[in-house]
Motif scaffolding. Structure first.
Motif, PDB file in Angstrom:
ATOM      1  N   UNK A   1       0.825  -1.203   0.000  1.00 44.81           N
ATOM      2  CA  UNK A   1       0.000   0.000   0.000  1.00 44.81           C
ATOM      3  C   UNK A   1       0.859   1.253   0.000  1.00 44.81           C
ATOM      4  N   UNK A   2       1.918   1.263   0.835  1.00 45.52           N
ATOM      5  CA  UNK A   2       2.788   2.437   0.902  1.00 45.52           C
ATOM      6  C   UNK A   2       3.505   2.666  -0.428  1.00 45.52           C
ATOM      7  N   UNK A   3       3.948   1.579  -1.076  1.00 49.78           N
ATOM      8  CA  UNK A   3       4.642   1.733  -2.363  1.00 49.78           C
ATOM      9  C   UNK A   3       3.694   2.256  -3.430  1.00 49.78           C
ATOM     10  N   UNK A   4       2.476   1.714  -3.484  1.00 50.97           N
ATOM     11  CA  UNK A   4       1.519   2.191  -4.479  1.00 50.97           C
ATOM     12  C   UNK A   4       1.145   3.642  -4.263  1.00 50.97           C
ATOM     13  N   UNK A   5       0.954   4.020  -3.015  1.00 51.18           N
ATOM     14  CA  UNK A   5       0.585   5.410  -2.727  1.00 51.18           C
ATOM     15  C   UNK A   5       1.745   6.355  -3.019  1.00 51.18           C
ATOM     16  N   UNK A   6       2.959   5.926  -2.716  1.00 50.19           N
ATOM     17  CA  UNK A   6       4.117   6.776  -2.984  1.00 50.19           C
ATOM     18  C   UNK A   6       4.282   6.992  -4.484  1.00 50.19           C
ATOM     19  N   UNK A   7       4.088   5.943  -5.286  1.00 54.36           N
ATOM     20  CA  UNK A   7       4.217   6.090  -6.736  1.00 54.36           C
ATOM     21  C   UNK A   7       3.113   6.983  -7.288  1.00 54.36           C
TER      22      UNK A   7
ATOM     23  N   UNK B   1       0.287   0.385 -10.086  1.00 54.23           N
ATOM     24  CA  UNK B   1      -0.891  -0.457 -10.278  1.00 54.23           C
ATOM     25  C   UNK B   1      -0.612  -1.891  -9.858  1.00 54.23           C
ATOM     26  N   UNK B   2       0.574  -2.392 -10.159  1.00 58.21           N
ATOM     27  CA  UNK B   2       0.918  -3.760  -9.772  1.00 58.21           C
ATOM     28  C   UNK B   2       0.925  -3.911  -8.254  1.00 58.21           C
TER      29      UNK B   2
ATOM     30  N   UNK C   1      -8.953   0.826   3.238  1.00 57.25           N
ATOM     31  CA  UNK C   1     -10.167   1.226   2.528  1.00 57.25           C
ATOM     32  C   UNK C   1      -9.860   2.084   1.302  1.00 57.25           C
ATOM     33  N   UNK C   2      -8.693   2.712   1.296  1.00 63.80           N
ATOM     34  CA  UNK C   2      -8.325   3.605   0.191  1.00 63.80           C
ATOM     35  C   UNK C   2      -7.837   2.871  -1.051  1.00 63.80           C
ATOM     36  N   UNK C   3      -7.653   1.557  -0.979  1.00 65.89           N
ATOM     37  CA  UNK C   3      -7.084   0.825  -2.109  1.00 65.89           C
ATOM     38  C   UNK C   3      -7.885   1.012  -3.410  1.00 65.89           C
TER      39      UNK C   3
END
Length: 373
Positions: free
Chosen positions: A40-46, A71-72, A104-106
């Motif tokens: 989650x942290x990696x996706x949000x950071x990107x 996205x991955x 929930x933010x995913x």
């Protein structure tokens, strides 16, 4: 939509309420918490890097590479959340652990990153996918009563038929009144969402450092995550509205590009393309001099007429008599005048000769002393 601590669960330990306390984090208790949190942290950071990047174009290879990586990571995190069964529409907000609220933010993050893809050939597909992600996020927030908002339809409305769009409304000006009221209501809702969004951003900015440094207690952490969710509710509503408008445009373009079918019972005869008609003596000369326009002619009309007569295209009638080649209209007129003068009497002939002699000794313009004419 309620903003602030109204969405904070009142029944956690230490709040003095008899409500059911929130359960421990299932993600952390299942032993997959660190891995899920990292995804989650990696996706949000990107997503933040793409959103606030300095690249001149969103289609740059570096930007699209971050979009694919984000996205991955988020898709893998969403699959893990589904396996752990973290959220259910049958439970209350108080039953969700504070550490699990951020998951929930995913769906919202997935929708935001899906919109960053720039493949024009798959634009409509990306819009539909992003809308589905945003709608799932809003539906989940609605089931947990995280805000009071109108849930959009699950699928975008199809564009109206052309005949319906071109026909006048049956009610006339009176029928247009409800649409004006709806437009005013929509505008007011947008203004309210903008004000709430700014207020949420200010509160989140003041709490972010305190929470990320580890100095916040559970109540503050829970409020921080709920404020983030409420902010993304506003963002999702705005994105769905923009997506619906863009999908209508793309679908109308696709309909316009489709060839219109001919009326039933009628068929158009396919005609062979007409070949250019070139006046040339032979094919070799045509290749050398070209089509014959606008340059020099390659055949006289008499030659062409004779050639067509030999080919049997025209009748064997003789070609019309024409003036010999090389004689201009002026010379022809002069010859006719001389012939006429020879036939006239001697007095007219002498008068013409005197006029010619006078023109030889008096240049043109002689006597025009005022230089007029």
């Amino acid at each position: 939509m309620a903003v602030g601590r109204a969405g904070v669960a009142p029944g956690r330990p230490g709040s003095g309420s008899s409500a059911v306390p929130s359960r421990p984090s299932m993600a952390e208790g299942a032993g997959a918490g660190p891995r899920l949190a990292e995804l989650l942290a990696a996706g949000r950071r990107l997503w933040e890097e793409v959103e606030t990047g300095t690249e001149p174009s969103s289609g740059a290879p570096a930007v699209q590479d971050k979009v694919r990586q984000g996205l991955d990571a988020l898709q893998r995190a969403a699959a893990m959340v589904a396996q752990l069964d973290l959220f259910s529409e049958n439970e209350e907000l108080e039953e969700i652990a504070s550490a699990d609220l951020k998951y929930l933010l995913l769906p919202a993050l997935l929708g935001a990153l899906t919109l960053k893809q720039v493949d024009l050939s798959r634009r409509l597909e990306h819009l539909e996918s992003a809308r589905a992600h945003f709608w799932r996020f809003l539906k989940l927030c609605r089931s947990y009563r995280l805000g009071s908002f109108h849930l959009p339809p699950a699928a975008a409305a199809s564009p109206p038929a052309e005949e319906d769009a071109g026909s006048p409304s049956p009610g006339g000006p009176a029928a247009a009144q409800p649409s004006l009221v709806a437009m005013a209501s929509s505008r007011q809702a947008k203004i309210e969402r903008y004000k709430q969004k700014k207020e949420l951003e200010n509160r989140l900015a003041s709490m972010r450092t305190f929470v990320e440094s580890g100095q916040a207690d559970e109540d503050q952490i829970r409020e921080f995550y709920i404020l983030q969710i409420q902010k993304w509710i506003n963002t999702s509503l705005e994105e769905i509205e923009s997506i619906d408008q863009e999908m209508v445009i793309l679908r109308s373009r696709g309909t316009a590009k489709q060839p219109s079918a001919p009326p039933h019972g009628t068929s158009r005869q396919v005609r062979a393309p007409l070949k250019p008609f070139i006046l040339t003596r032979d094919a070799a000369q045509a290749k050398v001099f070209g089509a014959g326009y606008p340059g020099l002619p390659t055949m006289t009309v008499d030659d062409w007429y004779e050639q067509r007569r030999r080919q049997g295209v025209v009748s064997g009638q003789s070609a019309p008599q024409r003036t010999p080649a090389g004689i201009t209209d002026e010379e022809l007129q002069k010859q006719q005048q001389e012939k006429k003068e020879e036939e006239d009497d001697e007095e007219a002939l002498q008068k013409a000769r005197n006029w010619d002699d006078w023109k030889d000794t008096h240049p043109r313009g002689y006597g025009n002393r005022q230089n007029v004419g």
